[in-house]
Design a protein around this motif. Structure first.
Motif, PDB file in Angstrom:
ATOM      1  N   GLN A 145      10.392   4.994  -5.067  1.00 50.16           N
ATOM      2  CA  GLN A 145       9.626   6.643  -5.275  1.00 50.16           C
ATOM      3  C   GLN A 145       9.530   7.427  -4.286  1.00 50.16           C
ATOM      4  OE1 GLN A 145       9.155   7.746  -8.241  1.00 50.16           O
ATOM      5  NE2 GLN A 145       8.233  10.158  -8.112  1.00 50.16           N
ATOM      6  N   SER A 166      -0.623   5.537  -3.604  1.00 49.43           N
ATOM      7  CA  SER A 166       0.281   5.103  -2.879  1.00 49.43           C
ATOM      8  C   SER A 166       0.339   5.784  -1.689  1.00 49.43           C
ATOM      9  CB  SER A 166       1.501   5.203  -3.495  1.00 49.43           C
ATOM     10  OG  SER A 166       1.797   4.322  -4.664  1.00 49.43           O
ATOM     11  N   GLU A 167       0.572   5.104   0.041  1.00 47.55           N
ATOM     12  CA  GLU A 167       0.067   5.926   1.086  1.00 47.55           C
ATOM     13  C   GLU A 167       1.578   6.169   1.339  1.00 47.55           C
ATOM     14  OE1 GLU A 167      -1.028   2.974   3.702  1.00 47.55           O
ATOM     15  OE2 GLU A 167      -2.953   2.384   2.747  1.00 47.55           O
ATOM     16  N   SER A 171       3.042   8.765  -0.363  1.00 48.62           N
ATOM     17  CA  SER A 171       3.304   9.358  -0.531  1.00 48.62           C
ATOM     18  C   SER A 171       2.696  10.354  -0.028  1.00 48.62           C
ATOM     19  CB  SER A 171       2.618   9.712  -1.996  1.00 48.62           C
ATOM     20  OG  SER A 171       1.116   9.622  -2.219  1.00 48.62           O
ATOM     21  N   SER A 219      -6.210   6.583   1.166  1.00 50.79           N
ATOM     22  CA  SER A 219      -6.204   5.655   0.340  1.00 50.79           C
ATOM     23  C   SER A 219      -7.781   4.936   0.150  1.00 50.79           C
ATOM     24  CB  SER A 219      -4.249   4.664   0.724  1.00 50.79           C
ATOM     25  OG  SER A 219      -4.921   3.890   1.323  1.00 50.79           O
ATOM     26  N   ALA A 236       0.651  -0.730   0.525  1.00 54.51           N
ATOM     27  CA  ALA A 236       0.408  -0.299  -0.197  1.00 54.51           C
ATOM     28  C   ALA A 236       0.948   1.054  -0.105  1.00 54.51           C
ATOM     29  CB  ALA A 236      -0.884  -0.163   1.608  1.00 54.51           C
ATOM     30  N   LEU A 237       2.098   0.937   0.868  1.00 56.39           N
ATOM     31  CA  LEU A 237       2.853   2.212   0.601  1.00 56.39           C
ATOM     32  C   LEU A 237       3.566   2.781  -0.732  1.00 56.39           C
ATOM     33  CD1 LEU A 237       5.279   1.874   3.941  1.00 56.39           C
ATOM     34  CD2 LEU A 237       3.180   3.297   3.496  1.00 56.39           C
ATOM     35  N   GLY A 238       3.752   1.484  -1.404  1.00 52.19           N
ATOM     36  CA  GLY A 238       4.546   2.198  -3.373  1.00 52.19           C
ATOM     37  C   GLY A 238       5.371   1.867  -2.570  1.00 52.19           C
ATOM     38  N   THR A 239       6.298   1.901  -3.703  1.00 50.13           N
ATOM     39  CA  THR A 239       7.399   2.042  -3.817  1.00 50.13           C
ATOM     40  C   THR A 239       8.647   2.855  -3.117  1.00 50.13           C
ATOM     41  OG1 THR A 239       8.417   3.068  -5.263  1.00 50.13           O
ATOM     42  CG2 THR A 239       7.181   0.914  -6.445  1.00 50.13           C
ATOM     43  N   LYS A 294      -1.783  13.852  -6.733  1.00 47.89           N
ATOM     44  CA  LYS A 294      -0.970  14.032  -5.688  1.00 47.89           C
ATOM     45  C   LYS A 294      -1.412  15.245  -6.027  1.00 47.89           C
ATOM     46  CE  LYS A 294       2.882  10.923  -6.404  1.00 47.89           C
ATOM     47  NZ  LYS A 294       4.117  11.220  -7.142  1.00 47.89           N
TER      48      LYS A 294
END
Lengths: 186, 107
Positions: free
Chosen positions: A55, B39-40, B42, B33, A49-52, B7
């Motif tokens: 990034q 994406s959490e 970010s 989310s 869920a956090l993403g990469t 974003k």
């Protein structure tokens, strides 16, 4: 990806930030994982869920450098901010790097012209030492005159450099907003 | 939906959530989310930036389960900024909606 892998990649991505900043970021994400686990999620779910992590790290680094360039705009800060913004996407390579190179060349050439004017009597003396028969008062006075002009150019360049670097920081901000979406009319 | 577009709206979402009550990072990331596919991760760079711009302050609070949590509280400066953003957002969406409706008539 489990928590350990996520954190490892994140830490690698932000290792150029100051220690304090790194610590805070690590704490934020440790907390995020801890709360998620307490809610019964798995490490893999939370990480997904956090993403990469790459990034996330890139965004953190870009944010940090832009903030810093705002407060103290010395050359090193601006360079780092430029690289961080370029890191946000290949798209920026042309849009940021192009104007940046142009700007740096203009500033550099101004300083070189000013500097060489100031040093012109020295160059003239070197010439006279090597070929004493070429000494002419006209050259001598012209070179002293050039020194005066050179001093003014250098003083002017000091302000031009400051002004342009401020302007460029604004441009970087604009660019980050553009890349992150949601361009607002300010 | 375009990632960059989302974003831009994130900032507004974070400030709007904090306008109602203080939240910690996980809550913010999670609540947003659930409604918007982001994406959490970010959320955190955004939180750091907004905190540095003094739109909110942070404080640590112990929790009954697990470690202490970092809460974010909106400042007056942040509230002013939020109102400005909401105003811009409403104008923007109204404009887009109008255009979409006009598009319907043509069909």
């Amino acid at each position: 990806m489990n928590k350990k892998e996520f954190m490892k990649k994140l830490i690698v991505g932000i290792k150029k930030l100051p220690k304090e900043e790194q610590q805070e970021v690590i704490q934020d994400f440790e907390e995020h994982f801890a709360v998620g686990l307490a809610e019964g999620k798995t490490e893999a779910e939370i990480a997904a869920a956090l993403g990469t992590p790459n990034q996330v790290a890139k965004e953190l680094v870009a944010t940090y450098h832009l903030e810093k360039a705002d407060h103290t705009s010395n050359t090193g800060n601006i360079f780092r901010a430029v690289w961080a913004v370029i890191g946000l996407g290949f798209f920026n390579l042309v849009i940021v790097l192009g104007p940046f190179i142009a700007l740096v060349s203009i500033i550099a050439s101004g300083w070189v012209v000013g500097g060489s004017f100031i040093l012109s009597p020295l160059l003239m003396l070197v010439n006279v030492i090597l070929y004493p028969e070429t000494f002419i008062f006209f050259d001598f006075f012209v070179s002293i005159g050039l020194t005066g002009v050179g001093i003014f150019i250098v003083i002017g360049m000091y302000y031009v450099t400051r002004y342009l670097s401020k302007g460029f920081i604004h441009y970087l901000h604009f660019n980050v907003k553009l890349v992150k979406g949601g361009l607002k009319d300010e | 939906m375009n990632v960059q577009f989302k974003k831009g709206a994130l900032e507004l979402c974070v400030l709007a959530l904090l306008d109602k009550q203080d939240h910690y990072g996980y809550e913010l990331a999670n609540k947003i989310s659930k409604r918007v596919a982001i994406s959490e991760g970010s959320v955190y760079p955004l939180l750091r930036r907004l905190a540095k711009e003094e739109y909110f302050t942070t404080y640590l609070q112990e929790s009954s389960e697990g470690p202490s949590r970092k809460y974010y509280r909106l400042t007056d400066k942040g509230r002013d900024y939020l109102h400005q953003l909401i105003h811009e957002w409403v104008q923007f969406t109204q404009g887009v909606n109008k255009l979409l409706q006009e598009g319907d008539h043509i069909e």
